[in-house]
Design a protein around this motif. Structure first.
Motif, PDB file in Angstrom:
ATOM      1  N   ARG A 216       0.858  -1.298  -0.059  1.00 25.42           N
ATOM      2  CA  ARG A 216      -0.047  -0.011  -0.252  1.00 25.42           C
ATOM      3  C   ARG A 216       0.910   1.451  -0.080  1.00 25.42           C
ATOM      4  O   ARG A 216       0.555   2.129   0.535  1.00 25.42           O
ATOM      5  CB  ARG A 216      -1.059  -0.081   1.177  1.00 25.42           C
ATOM      6  N   GLU A 217       2.070   1.285  -0.323  1.00 26.58           N
ATOM      7  CA  GLU A 217       3.104   2.271  -0.905  1.00 26.58           C
ATOM      8  C   GLU A 217       2.337   2.960  -2.073  1.00 26.58           C
ATOM      9  O   GLU A 217       2.712   4.295  -2.326  1.00 26.58           O
ATOM     10  CB  GLU A 217       4.143   2.175  -0.870  1.00 26.58           C
ATOM     11  N   ALA A 218       1.575   2.373  -2.718  1.00 28.66           N
ATOM     12  CA  ALA A 218       0.904   3.241  -4.229  1.00 28.66           C
ATOM     13  C   ALA A 218      -0.312   2.465  -4.145  1.00 28.66           C
ATOM     14  O   ALA A 218      -0.683   1.311  -3.621  1.00 28.66           O
ATOM     15  CB  ALA A 218       1.904   2.895  -5.196  1.00 28.66           C
ATOM     16  N   ALA A 219      -1.123   3.142  -5.148  1.00 29.66           N
ATOM     17  CA  ALA A 219      -2.446   2.455  -5.435  1.00 29.66           C
ATOM     18  C   ALA A 219      -2.608   2.071  -6.917  1.00 29.66           C
ATOM     19  O   ALA A 219      -3.379   1.349  -7.375  1.00 29.66           O
ATOM     20  CB  ALA A 219      -3.526   3.541  -5.064  1.00 29.66           C
ATOM     21  N   ILE A 220      -1.719   2.691  -7.515  1.00 33.22           N
ATOM     22  CA  ILE A 220      -1.592   2.441  -9.145  1.00 33.22           C
ATOM     23  C   ILE A 220      -0.228   2.248  -9.555  1.00 33.22           C
ATOM     24  O   ILE A 220       0.847   2.853  -9.273  1.00 33.22           O
ATOM     25  CB  ILE A 220      -2.033   3.885 -10.014  1.00 33.22           C
ATOM     26  N   ALA A 221       0.105   1.281 -10.230  1.00 33.89           N
ATOM     27  CA  ALA A 221       1.212   0.722 -10.704  1.00 33.89           C
ATOM     28  C   ALA A 221       1.471   0.442 -12.308  1.00 33.89           C
ATOM     29  O   ALA A 221       0.603   0.074 -12.988  1.00 33.89           O
ATOM     30  CB  ALA A 221       1.596  -0.839 -10.046  1.00 33.89           C
ATOM     31  N   LEU A 222       2.465   0.960 -12.709  1.00 35.49           N
ATOM     32  CA  LEU A 222       2.904   0.939 -14.326  1.00 35.49           C
ATOM     33  C   LEU A 222       3.708  -0.502 -14.193  1.00 35.49           C
ATOM     34  O   LEU A 222       4.851  -0.318 -13.776  1.00 35.49           O
ATOM     35  CB  LEU A 222       3.640   1.665 -14.686  1.00 35.49           C
ATOM     36  N   GLY A 223       3.223  -1.692 -14.356  1.00 35.68           N
ATOM     37  CA  GLY A 223       3.840  -3.039 -14.088  1.00 35.68           C
ATOM     38  C   GLY A 223       3.825  -3.920 -14.974  1.00 35.68           C
ATOM     39  O   GLY A 223       3.215  -3.692 -16.005  1.00 35.68           O
ATOM     40  N   MET A 224       4.305  -5.169 -14.668  1.00 35.25           N
ATOM     41  CA  MET A 224       4.337  -6.323 -15.656  1.00 35.25           C
ATOM     42  C   MET A 224       2.853  -7.049 -15.399  1.00 35.25           C
ATOM     43  O   MET A 224       2.313  -7.408 -14.307  1.00 35.25           O
ATOM     44  CB  MET A 224       5.527  -7.260 -15.486  1.00 35.25           C
ATOM     45  N   THR A 225       2.176  -7.384 -16.471  1.00 35.96           N
ATOM     46  CA  THR A 225       0.894  -8.040 -16.636  1.00 35.96           C
ATOM     47  C   THR A 225       0.873  -9.235 -15.856  1.00 35.96           C
ATOM     48  O   THR A 225       0.023  -9.697 -15.104  1.00 35.96           O
ATOM     49  CB  THR A 225       0.475  -8.192 -17.990  1.00 35.96           C
ATOM     50  N   PHE A 226       2.206 -10.065 -16.099  1.00 37.26           N
ATOM     51  CA  PHE A 226       2.137 -11.463 -15.433  1.00 37.26           C
ATOM     52  C   PHE A 226       2.270 -11.251 -13.884  1.00 37.26           C
ATOM     53  O   PHE A 226       1.767 -12.113 -13.065  1.00 37.26           O
ATOM     54  CB  PHE A 226       3.053 -12.454 -16.071  1.00 37.26           C
TER      55      PHE A 226
END
Length: 328
Positions: A216-226
């Motif tokens: 919960r350090e963030a609520a939105i991530a630009l990350g890997m789908t898998f």
């Protein structure tokens, strides 16, 4: 018995022992791999079971280090096989790689196949916008529906993204934006996005942003789908989103050092990796299609991902130039 005669006997026994040991030793096949730990373990297990007659040695190296090794050593490398190195680096170093025309490339999805047939697709990795909708709801904030939404002041401190300079995941988001909006507008976008990045800043690893959702350090991530699908399967209530411009992606491939294609033992191992090991990885760990007949079986992994325009993904000179401009 004289000392000289004793020495001669001991020397003869030593040479016999060495000869016997040499006759019983296994041929060593050397592999350098950029694969994740679970894929390394799967590969080693399958190879040891299939080829007990060989001593197959895998060494892990991160993408940058292995690319630098290949570029520096060329055809004088100690490696026989390279596994799961980002395709763009293999393209740059293709003069040091064997031509693999014996491979049936028609079995692979066409956009992953190189024209020079110097490397074989092993894995495709896409990026996604991963959202903890419950965390946003608690704050009275709507789920974003486009990249420009992420620039809104209400998302300040709630977004996590990998740094393109240290993460291939971060770079695919950068390149996607460059292709979508143009270079100048893309960098202007990320300058603004930086104002909304969570307290830890741009992460050094591609998995960092989705891990930030868990803590919960963030609520939105630009990350890997898998990565997102794995966390959802572990019980996390996250959403995987793809905005209108589609999912950025990159690919990883396998190759043989130039000259080693003449070694039948090396090629037996390499062909087994491409035909058998890659299919197991594709089924269990990296579910995005690399084979034309691939079927996505991972639970909660999105089907029919709308892939973005990733023109230039194999252009290392473009990558180096864009990363030189990145100042976050």
């Amino acid at each position: 018995m004289s000392k000289k005669k004793l020495t001669m006997i001991l020397l003869a026994l030593s040479l016999c022992a060495t000869a016997i040991s040499g006759c019983g030793s296994k041929k060593t096949i050397t592999i350098y791999s950029c694969a994740e730990e679970k894929c390394l373990e799967l590969t080693q297990k399958m190879l040891d079971q299939k080829f007990p007659e060989y001593d197959i040695r895998q060494t892990y190296m991160d993408t940058g280090s292995l690319a630098a090794k290949l570029a520096a050593e060329g055809t004088k490398t100690d490696a026989d096989i390279f596994l799961e190195l980002e395709s763009s680096y293999l393209e740059k170093c293709n003069d040091s790689l064997a031509t693999l025309d014996h491979i049936d490339f028609s079995q692979y999805t066409p956009d992953l196949v190189s024209e020079n047939h110097k490397y074989v697709p092993a894995m495709r990795m896409s990026g996604a916008i991963v959202v903890d909708a419950a965390a946003l709801k608690e704050k009275g904030i709507a789920v974003p529906s486009c990249y420009d939404d992420l620039l809104k002041p209400e998302y300040q401190g709630l977004i996590s993204m990998p740094n393109p300079k240290s993460s291939g995941t971060g770079y695919i988001f950068l390149l996607q934006m460059v292709n979508d909006r143009g270079e100048e507008a893309a960098f202007e976008y990320f300058d603004k996005l930086a104002e909304n990045i969570s307290g830890q800043g741009f992460t050094t690893s591609g998995s960092g942003p989705v891990k930030a959702l868990v803590t919960r350090e963030a609520a939105i991530a630009l990350g890997m789908t898998f990565h997102a699908a794995e966390l959802i399967n572990d019980g996390n209530n996250f959403q995987i989103l793809f905005f209108d411009s589609g999912a950025p992606y990159t690919s990883y491939s396998n190759a043989v050092a130039k000259g080693k294609e003449q070694d039948q033992d090396v090629m037996k191992v390499f062909d087994y990796i491409c035909q058998n090991v890659s299919r197991e990885e594709n089924k269990n760990y990296a579910p995005e299609p690399i084979f034309v007949d691939s079927e996505i079986t991972m639970e909660n992994f999105p089907k029919d991902i709308p892939y973005a325009d990733m023109k230039g993904i194999g252009d290392i000179e473009l990558k180096e130039r864009l990363l030189d401009k990145w100042n976050h």
